[in-house]
Enzyme design. Structure first.
Site, PDB file in Angstrom:
ATOM      1  N   GLY A  38       0.802  -1.222   0.000  1.00 46.29           N
ATOM      2  CA  GLY A  38       0.000   0.000   0.000  1.00 46.29           C
ATOM      3  C   GLY A  38       0.832   1.268   0.000  1.00 46.29           C
ATOM      4  O   GLY A  38       2.023   1.234  -0.305  1.00 46.29           O
TER       5      GLY A  38
ATOM      6  N   LEU B 127       0.364   3.607  -2.174  1.00 42.59           N
ATOM      7  CA  LEU B 127       0.725   3.374  -3.574  1.00 42.59           C
ATOM      8  C   LEU B 127       1.277   4.619  -4.257  1.00 42.59           C
ATOM      9  O   LEU B 127       0.794   5.732  -4.065  1.00 42.59           O
ATOM     10  CB  LEU B 127      -0.505   2.862  -4.327  1.00 42.59           C
ATOM     11  CG  LEU B 127      -1.100   1.558  -3.773  1.00 42.59           C
ATOM     12  CD1 LEU B 127      -2.342   1.169  -4.562  1.00 42.59           C
ATOM     13  CD2 LEU B 127      -0.069   0.429  -3.799  1.00 42.59           C
ATOM     14  N   HIS B 128       2.310   4.413  -5.056  1.00 36.96           N
ATOM     15  CA  HIS B 128       2.913   5.475  -5.863  1.00 36.96           C
ATOM     16  C   HIS B 128       3.054   4.968  -7.297  1.00 36.96           C
ATOM     17  O   HIS B 128       2.649   3.829  -7.601  1.00 36.96           O
ATOM     18  CB  HIS B 128       4.259   5.909  -5.255  1.00 36.96           C
ATOM     19  CG  HIS B 128       5.195   4.769  -4.971  1.00 36.96           C
ATOM     20  ND1 HIS B 128       5.705   3.959  -5.967  1.00 36.96           N
ATOM     21  CD2 HIS B 128       5.687   4.278  -3.806  1.00 36.96           C
ATOM     22  CE1 HIS B 128       6.494   3.054  -5.425  1.00 36.96           C
ATOM     23  NE2 HIS B 128       6.496   3.205  -4.107  1.00 36.96           N
TER      24      HIS B 128
ATOM     25  N   GLY C  49       5.460   3.794  -8.872  1.00 40.11           N
ATOM     26  CA  GLY C  49       6.209   2.533  -9.005  1.00 40.11           C
ATOM     27  C   GLY C  49       5.249   1.351  -8.948  1.00 40.11           C
ATOM     28  O   GLY C  49       5.273   0.474  -9.826  1.00 40.11           O
ATOM     29  N   HIS C  50       4.374   1.355  -7.941  1.00 39.39           N
ATOM     30  CA  HIS C  50       3.358   0.302  -7.851  1.00 39.39           C
ATOM     31  C   HIS C  50       2.452   0.323  -9.085  1.00 39.39           C
ATOM     32  O   HIS C  50       2.132  -0.722  -9.661  1.00 39.39           O
ATOM     33  CB  HIS C  50       2.460   0.519  -6.626  1.00 39.39           C
ATOM     34  CG  HIS C  50       3.164   0.487  -5.305  1.00 39.39           C
ATOM     35  ND1 HIS C  50       3.297   1.596  -4.504  1.00 39.39           N
ATOM     36  CD2 HIS C  50       3.762  -0.533  -4.628  1.00 39.39           C
ATOM     37  CE1 HIS C  50       3.934   1.272  -3.400  1.00 39.39           C
ATOM     38  NE2 HIS C  50       4.243   0.000  -3.447  1.00 39.39           N
TER      39      HIS C  50
ATOM     40  N   GLU D  13      11.958  -4.169  -9.980  1.00 36.13           N
ATOM     41  CA  GLU D  13      13.418  -4.312  -9.872  1.00 36.13           C
ATOM     42  C   GLU D  13      13.985  -3.426  -8.767  1.00 36.13           C
ATOM     43  O   GLU D  13      15.130  -3.562  -8.387  1.00 36.13           O
ATOM     44  CB  GLU D  13      14.084  -3.959 -11.218  1.00 36.13           C
ATOM     45  CG  GLU D  13      13.912  -5.043 -12.249  1.00 36.13           C
ATOM     46  CD  GLU D  13      14.591  -4.736 -13.569  1.00 36.13           C
ATOM     47  OE1 GLU D  13      14.915  -3.543 -13.819  1.00 36.13           O
ATOM     48  OE2 GLU D  13      14.793  -5.683 -14.353  1.00 36.13           O
ATOM     49  N   LYS D  14      13.168  -2.496  -8.271  1.00 36.88           N
ATOM     50  CA  LYS D  14      13.587  -1.658  -7.133  1.00 36.88           C
ATOM     51  C   LYS D  14      14.102  -2.540  -5.999  1.00 36.88           C
ATOM     52  O   LYS D  14      15.097  -2.222  -5.345  1.00 36.88           O
ATOM     53  CB  LYS D  14      12.396  -0.818  -6.672  1.00 36.88           C
ATOM     54  CG  LYS D  14      12.476  -0.272  -5.268  1.00 36.88           C
ATOM     55  CD  LYS D  14      13.165   1.050  -5.278  1.00 36.88           C
ATOM     56  CE  LYS D  14      13.447   1.654  -3.928  1.00 36.88           C
ATOM     57  NZ  LYS D  14      12.669   1.232  -2.801  1.00 36.88           N
TER      58      LYS D  14
HETATM   59  P1  AMP Z   1       6.029  -2.549  -1.549  1.00 39.60           P
HETATM   60  O1  AMP Z   1       4.666  -1.959  -1.407  1.00 39.60           O
HETATM   61  O2  AMP Z   1       7.131  -1.637  -1.142  1.00 39.60           O
HETATM   62  O3  AMP Z   1       6.131  -3.920  -0.934  1.00 39.60           O
HETATM   63  O4  AMP Z   1       6.253  -2.777  -3.103  1.00 39.60           O
HETATM   64  C1  AMP Z   1       5.359  -3.537  -3.868  1.00 39.60           C
HETATM   65  C2  AMP Z   1       5.964  -3.788  -5.233  1.00 39.60           C
HETATM   66  O5  AMP Z   1       6.231  -2.554  -5.879  1.00 39.60           O
HETATM   67  C3  AMP Z   1       7.308  -4.543  -5.149  1.00 39.60           C
HETATM   68  O6  AMP Z   1       7.358  -5.501  -6.196  1.00 39.60           O
HETATM   69  C4  AMP Z   1       8.312  -3.433  -5.352  1.00 39.60           C
HETATM   70  O7  AMP Z   1       9.525  -3.889  -5.914  1.00 39.60           O
HETATM   71  C5  AMP Z   1       7.561  -2.542  -6.332  1.00 39.60           C
HETATM   72  N1  AMP Z   1       8.117  -1.177  -6.313  1.00 39.60           N
HETATM   73  C6  AMP Z   1       8.312  -0.387  -5.222  1.00 39.60           C
HETATM   74  N2  AMP Z   1       8.883   0.787  -5.579  1.00 39.60           N
HETATM   75  C7  AMP Z   1       9.064   0.723  -6.924  1.00 39.60           C
HETATM   76  C8  AMP Z   1       9.620   1.627  -7.890  1.00 39.60           C
HETATM   77  N3  AMP Z   1      10.114   2.819  -7.564  1.00 39.60           N
HETATM   78  N4  AMP Z   1       9.636   1.220  -9.192  1.00 39.60           N
HETATM   79  C9  AMP Z   1       9.147   0.002  -9.551  1.00 39.60           C
HETATM   80  N5  AMP Z   1       8.606  -0.877  -8.692  1.00 39.60           N
HETATM   81  C10 AMP Z   1       8.567  -0.525  -7.392  1.00 39.60           C
END
Ligand code: AMP
Length: 278
Positions: A31, A33-34, A36-37, A148-149
Site C-alpha cells: 500500500g 501506492l505510488h 512505481g506500484h 526491480e527496485k
Molecule cells: P512494496 O509496497 O514496497 O512492498 O512494493 C510492492 C511492489 O512494488 C514490489 O514488487 C516493489 O519492488 C515494487 N516497487 C516499489 N517501488 C518501486 C519503484 N520505484 N519502481 C518500480 N517498482 C517498485
C-alpha cells in the site's frame, strides 16, 4: 473493482475468471501506492486479462526496531487509484486472515536470502518469502509482477517459485524514479526537506560507479569511493554497497557477465535502497 478480505472470497472471484479462460495477473503491495506500484499494475493490465492487487502490510517482514507501526497507511486513496487504473480485484486481508492462531510455517531461501538485505535485516526475506508464497498459492495467477527496485527480493521470489514448483510466471518491472533520480518508495515520505535534497545522491553515486566500472575502473576502488561519497554527502550509515552478478548474485570480480550495483543506506532514520544495471 471488487474488494475482498478473505481467502475464500478471493478464490471464489478468481475461479470465475479462470474457468472462463481469462488470464490473471497479481501485483502484491504493502500500500501507500505510488507510480512505481502503478507501473506494475499497468504491466499486468497489458499482459493479462484480469488484474488482482494485494494490499497487506506484512508484520513478518519487519524487524523489532523497524517501522511496522509507522509504515504509511492510505487505504482509501489506494483503493481510488486502483479503481481508476482498471484493477479488477483488490485483496486486503488482515493479519488474522494471513496468520491464523498457531501459524507455524515459514519459507526460507538459503544463501540468496542471507546476504545484503538478508544480512542487514535478519528475518526480512523469511517474512517476504512466506507471505509471497501464501499470496501466490491463494491466488494462483498466471503472472505475478514485482519491481526491480527490490532486486534481491525479485531473485528470492523467482527462486522460491522454482524450488516449490509454484506454477506462476514471475515478471519484473523497471524502477520508476522521480525526475532527480530518487527511486519512488513509500518510505520517501519519511524524509525531511533537507534529506529529500540529499536523497538523489544515492542514485547518482551508484550510476557513477556503474559508468566508471563499465569504462574499466577497478570494482573495489569504486565501491570504496561510493561509500565515502555517500557519507560525505550526509548519509548516516551505509548498510551495504556491492556489485553482484545478476544471475548468481555472487560478488562480481569483473563485468564479463551482467552485474548490478546495489546499495542500502540510512539518511537520518530513513533507510533507502536502490540498484542499477552495469
Ligand atoms: P512494496 O509496497 O514496497 O512492498 O512494493 C510492492 C511492489 O512494488 C514490489 O514488487 C516493489 O519492488 C515494487 N516497487 C516499489 N517501488 C518501486 C519503484 N520505484 N519502481 C518500480 N517498482 C517498485
Amino acid at each position: 473493482m471488487k474488494i475482498v478480505h478473505t481467502i475464500e472470497d478471493l478464490r471464489t472471484e478468481l475461479l470465475i475468471w479462470r474457468q472462463a479462460g481469462e488470464t490473471i495477473g497479481l501485483v502484491p503491495t504493502m500500500g501507500a501506492l505510488h507510480d512505481g506500484h502503478m507501473s506494475l499494475v499497468s504491466l499486468s493490465r497489458e499482459k493479462t486479462q484480469r488484474t488482482c492487487v494485494t494490499l497487506f502490510i506484512n508484520p513478518k517482514q519487519f524487524g523489532e526496531n523497524e517501522d511496522f507501526n509507522t509504515y504509511p497507511r492510505n487505504k482509501k486513496d489506494d483503493a481510488k487509484k486502483l479503481k481508476s487504473a482498471g484493477v479488477d480485484i483488490l485483496f486486503q486481508p488482515d493479519s488474522r486472515v494471513m496468520y491464523p492462531q498457531n501459524f507455524s510455517t515459514s519459507v526460507s531461501v538459503k544463501g540468496l536470502g542471507d546476504v545484503l538485505e538478508g544480512q542487514a535485516r535478519p528475518g526480512f526475506f523469511i517474512g517476504v518469502a512466506t507471505v509471497v508464497t501464501k499470496l501466490l498459492i491463494q491466488s494462483l495467477p498466471n503472472i505475478a509482477f514485482f519491481g526491480e527496485k527490490d532486486f534481491q527480493q525479485l531473485l528470492v521470489i523467482k527462486r522460491l517459485t522454482r524450488d516449490l514448483n509454484i506454477p506462476v510466471e514471475i515478471e519484473a518491472g523497471p524502477i520508476i524514479r522521480e525526475n532527480d533520480g530518487l527511486a519512488l518508495s513509500s518510505r520517501n515520505t519519511y524524509l525531511s526537506p533537507n534529506e529529500r535534497i540529499i536523497a538523489p545522491i544515492l542514485y547518482g553515486t551508484i550510476s557513477q560507479i556503474a559508468e566508471q566500472v563499465s569504462r574499466g575502473a577497478a570494482l573495489s576502488d569504486q565501491v570504496n569511493w561510493g561509500r565515502s561519497q555517500l557519507l560525505q554527502a550526509g548519509f548516516t550509515f551505509v548498510d551495504y554497497l556491492s556489485i553482484r552478478e545478476t544471475e548468481t548474485f555472487s560478488e562480481a570480480k569483473d563485468i564479463s557477465r551482467p552485474a548490478r550495483v546495489l546499495v542500502a543506506a540510512f539518511l537520518g532514520k530513513t533507510r533507502l535502497i536502490d540498484n542499477v544495471l552495469i
